[in-house]
Scaffold this active site. Structure first.
Site, mmCIF file in Angstrom:
data_model
loop_
_atom_site.group_PDB
_atom_site.id
_atom_site.type_symbol
_atom_site.label_atom_id
_atom_site.label_comp_id
_atom_site.label_asym_id
_atom_site.label_seq_id
_atom_site.Cartn_x
_atom_site.Cartn_y
_atom_site.Cartn_z
ATOM 1 N N LYS A 3 -16.111 -7.236 4.819
ATOM 2 C CA LYS A 3 -14.970 -7.636 5.653
ATOM 3 C C LYS A 3 -15.227 -7.441 7.135
ATOM 4 O O LYS A 3 -15.926 -6.512 7.531
ATOM 5 C CB LYS A 3 -13.732 -6.822 5.248
ATOM 6 C CG LYS A 3 -13.221 -7.165 3.870
ATOM 7 C CD LYS A 3 -11.936 -6.416 3.530
ATOM 8 C CE LYS A 3 -11.383 -6.882 2.191
ATOM 9 N NZ LYS A 3 -10.205 -6.117 1.794
ATOM 10 N N ARG A 28 -2.191 -4.995 -8.736
ATOM 11 C CA ARG A 28 -1.030 -5.872 -8.539
ATOM 12 C C ARG A 28 -0.920 -6.929 -9.613
ATOM 13 O O ARG A 28 0.144 -7.300 -10.040
ATOM 14 C CB ARG A 28 -1.113 -6.554 -7.168
ATOM 15 C CG ARG A 28 -0.888 -5.625 -6.001
ATOM 16 C CD ARG A 28 -1.433 -6.213 -4.749
ATOM 17 N NE ARG A 28 -2.876 -6.397 -4.872
ATOM 18 C CZ ARG A 28 -3.627 -7.047 -4.011
ATOM 19 N NH1 ARG A 28 -3.078 -7.617 -2.969
ATOM 20 N NH2 ARG A 28 -4.927 -7.157 -4.201
ATOM 21 N N HIS A 68 0.850 -1.206 0.000
ATOM 22 C CA HIS A 68 0.000 0.000 0.000
ATOM 23 C C HIS A 68 0.884 1.253 0.000
ATOM 24 O O HIS A 68 0.612 2.214 -0.722
ATOM 25 C CB HIS A 68 -0.866 0.048 1.264
ATOM 26 C CG HIS A 68 -1.922 -1.019 1.359
ATOM 27 N ND1 HIS A 68 -2.041 -1.852 2.447
ATOM 28 C CD2 HIS A 68 -2.916 -1.378 0.511
ATOM 29 C CE1 HIS A 68 -3.069 -2.670 2.265
ATOM 30 N NE2 HIS A 68 -3.614 -2.414 1.104
ATOM 31 N N SER A 125 -3.239 -8.010 2.867
ATOM 32 C CA SER A 125 -3.326 -7.921 4.329
ATOM 33 C C SER A 125 -3.701 -9.266 4.953
ATOM 34 O O SER A 125 -3.287 -9.560 6.074
ATOM 35 C CB SER A 125 -4.335 -6.845 4.713
ATOM 36 O OG SER A 125 -3.932 -5.614 4.175
HETATM 37 N N1 COA Z 1 -0.172 -4.012 -1.655
HETATM 38 C C1 COA Z 1 -0.581 -4.983 -0.818
HETATM 39 N N2 COA Z 1 -1.852 -5.337 -0.665
HETATM 40 C C2 COA Z 1 -2.754 -4.685 -1.384
HETATM 41 C C3 COA Z 1 -2.415 -3.662 -2.270
HETATM 42 C C4 COA Z 1 -1.060 -3.339 -2.398
HETATM 43 N N3 COA Z 1 -0.626 -2.383 -3.218
HETATM 44 N N4 COA Z 1 -3.534 -3.205 -2.837
HETATM 45 C C5 COA Z 1 -4.543 -3.915 -2.327
HETATM 46 N N5 COA Z 1 -4.062 -4.814 -1.459
HETATM 47 C C6 COA Z 1 -4.810 -5.821 -0.739
HETATM 48 C C7 COA Z 1 -5.372 -5.330 0.532
HETATM 49 O O1 COA Z 1 -4.471 -5.539 1.605
HETATM 50 C C8 COA Z 1 -6.605 -6.172 0.657
HETATM 51 O O2 COA Z 1 -6.241 -7.416 1.188
HETATM 52 P P1 COA Z 1 -7.233 -8.295 2.042
HETATM 53 O O3 COA Z 1 -8.485 -8.449 1.215
HETATM 54 O O4 COA Z 1 -6.453 -9.520 2.211
HETATM 55 O O5 COA Z 1 -7.496 -7.552 3.329
HETATM 56 C C9 COA Z 1 -7.044 -6.356 -0.783
HETATM 57 O O6 COA Z 1 -5.887 -6.221 -1.543
HETATM 58 C C10 COA Z 1 -7.965 -5.303 -1.323
HETATM 59 O O7 COA Z 1 -8.295 -4.447 -0.323
HETATM 60 P P2 COA Z 1 -8.181 -2.884 -0.214
HETATM 61 O O8 COA Z 1 -7.240 -2.251 -1.180
HETATM 62 O O9 COA Z 1 -8.032 -2.564 1.222
HETATM 63 O O10 COA Z 1 -9.523 -2.525 -0.745
HETATM 64 P P3 COA Z 1 -10.894 -3.036 -0.312
HETATM 65 O O11 COA Z 1 -11.289 -3.974 -1.374
HETATM 66 O O12 COA Z 1 -11.050 -3.507 1.064
HETATM 67 O O13 COA Z 1 -11.551 -1.629 -0.418
HETATM 68 C C11 COA Z 1 -13.179 -0.070 -0.794
HETATM 69 C C12 COA Z 1 -12.659 -1.430 -1.153
HETATM 70 C C13 COA Z 1 -13.081 0.212 0.678
HETATM 71 C C14 COA Z 1 -12.370 0.983 -1.554
HETATM 72 C C15 COA Z 1 -14.636 -0.086 -1.250
HETATM 73 O O14 COA Z 1 -15.301 -1.110 -0.532
HETATM 74 C C16 COA Z 1 -15.320 1.230 -0.980
HETATM 75 O O15 COA Z 1 -15.151 2.139 -1.752
HETATM 76 N N6 COA Z 1 -16.101 1.301 0.097
HETATM 77 C C17 COA Z 1 -16.855 2.487 0.444
HETATM 78 C C18 COA Z 1 -18.318 2.285 0.047
HETATM 79 C C19 COA Z 1 -18.511 2.493 -1.422
HETATM 80 O O16 COA Z 1 -18.321 3.554 -1.973
HETATM 81 N N7 COA Z 1 -18.942 1.417 -2.099
HETATM 82 C C20 COA Z 1 -19.255 1.451 -3.498
HETATM 83 C C21 COA Z 1 -18.089 1.001 -4.314
HETATM 84 S S1 COA Z 1 -18.526 0.940 -6.023
#
Ligand code: COA
Length: 166
Positions: A41, A94, A17, A132
């Site tokens: 989650k 990624r 990240h 994560s």
């Molecule tokens: N390096 C390491 N890990 C990474 C990474 C990177 N560069 N980029 C993503 N990841 C991992 C994260 O650790 C996470 O791992 P996990 O699932 O094992 O915990 C996974 O990839 C993706 O998660 P993250 O980047 O944290 O995104 P998310 O999918 O949890 O987030 C939101 C999605 C929060 C952005 C989305 O749910 C959101 O926008 N929520 C708000 C409500 C909303 O607007 N919803 C409508 C969306 S259309």
């Protein structure tokens, strides 16, 4: 002033990240790492703990950069982005496996708020396999994760699992 939001669950924030954050901070005047709610989650760390870890990671990894900050929000990402006067949402790509989900979110967000552009950045290839969940899993079994996360995060994981299992 070009402001970008980098949203995520950050449970916990990893070096992958932070690699994306660093790249974004070179492209935008301000980058807000925004802790979001992902209804799919159930995080290990409480929201306040994840926010503190993000803040401490910024201080540890980017002591010289004044244009990176942390925040948390509830509700829709695009509404939050508009409220912060942001013009972009940054997401890391990624591998091909990230693409479908990211593409879907980006298109929905564009439909909801056409003025916000989603920008995809590729983290360094050494972080391709990181997420994560893997970090939490390694820490749960007592493995040292300090190659993959900032020192503060490695310590917090250690403490979390010591408290949980002892
Ligand atoms: N390096 C390491 N890990 C990474 C990474 C990177 N560069 N980029 C993503 N990841 C991992 C994260 O650790 C996470 O791992 P996990 O699932 O094992 O915990 C996974 O990839 C993706 O998660 P993250 O980047 O944290 O995104 P998310 O999918 O949890 O987030 C939101 C999605 C929060 C952005 C989305 O749910 C959101 O926008 N929520 C708000 C409500 C909303 O607007 N919803 C409508 C969306 S259309």
């Amino acid at each position: 002033m070009k402001i970008a939001i980098y949203p995520g669950t950050f449970d916990p924030i990893t070096n992958g990240h932070l690699d994306v954050v660093e790249r974004a901070s070179e492209l935008f005047d301000e980058v807000i790492i925004a802790l979001a709610r992902n209804s799919q989650k159930s995080p290990l760390f409480r929201e306040s703990e994840r926010l503190e870890l993000i803040q401490a990671s910024i201080a540890e990894c980017f002591p010289q950069r004044a244009n990176i900050r942390a925040d948390a929000f509830q509700g829709l990402l695009v509404e939050y982005a508009v409220s912060r006067n942001a013009t972009a949402v940054v997401r890391g790509l990624r591998a091909l496996s990230d693409f479908e989900y990211e593409f879907q979110m980006a298109l929905m967000n564009r439909k909801l708020a056409p003025q916000i552009t989603t920008v995809f950045l590729m983290p360094h290839e050494e972080y391709t396999y990181l997420n994560s969940t893997i970090i939490r899993e390694l820490a749960r079994y007592g493995k040292d994760v300090s190659d993959f996360v900032p020192k503060v995060v490695a310590q917090a994981l250690k403490e979390k699992f010591e408290v949980k299992y002892h």
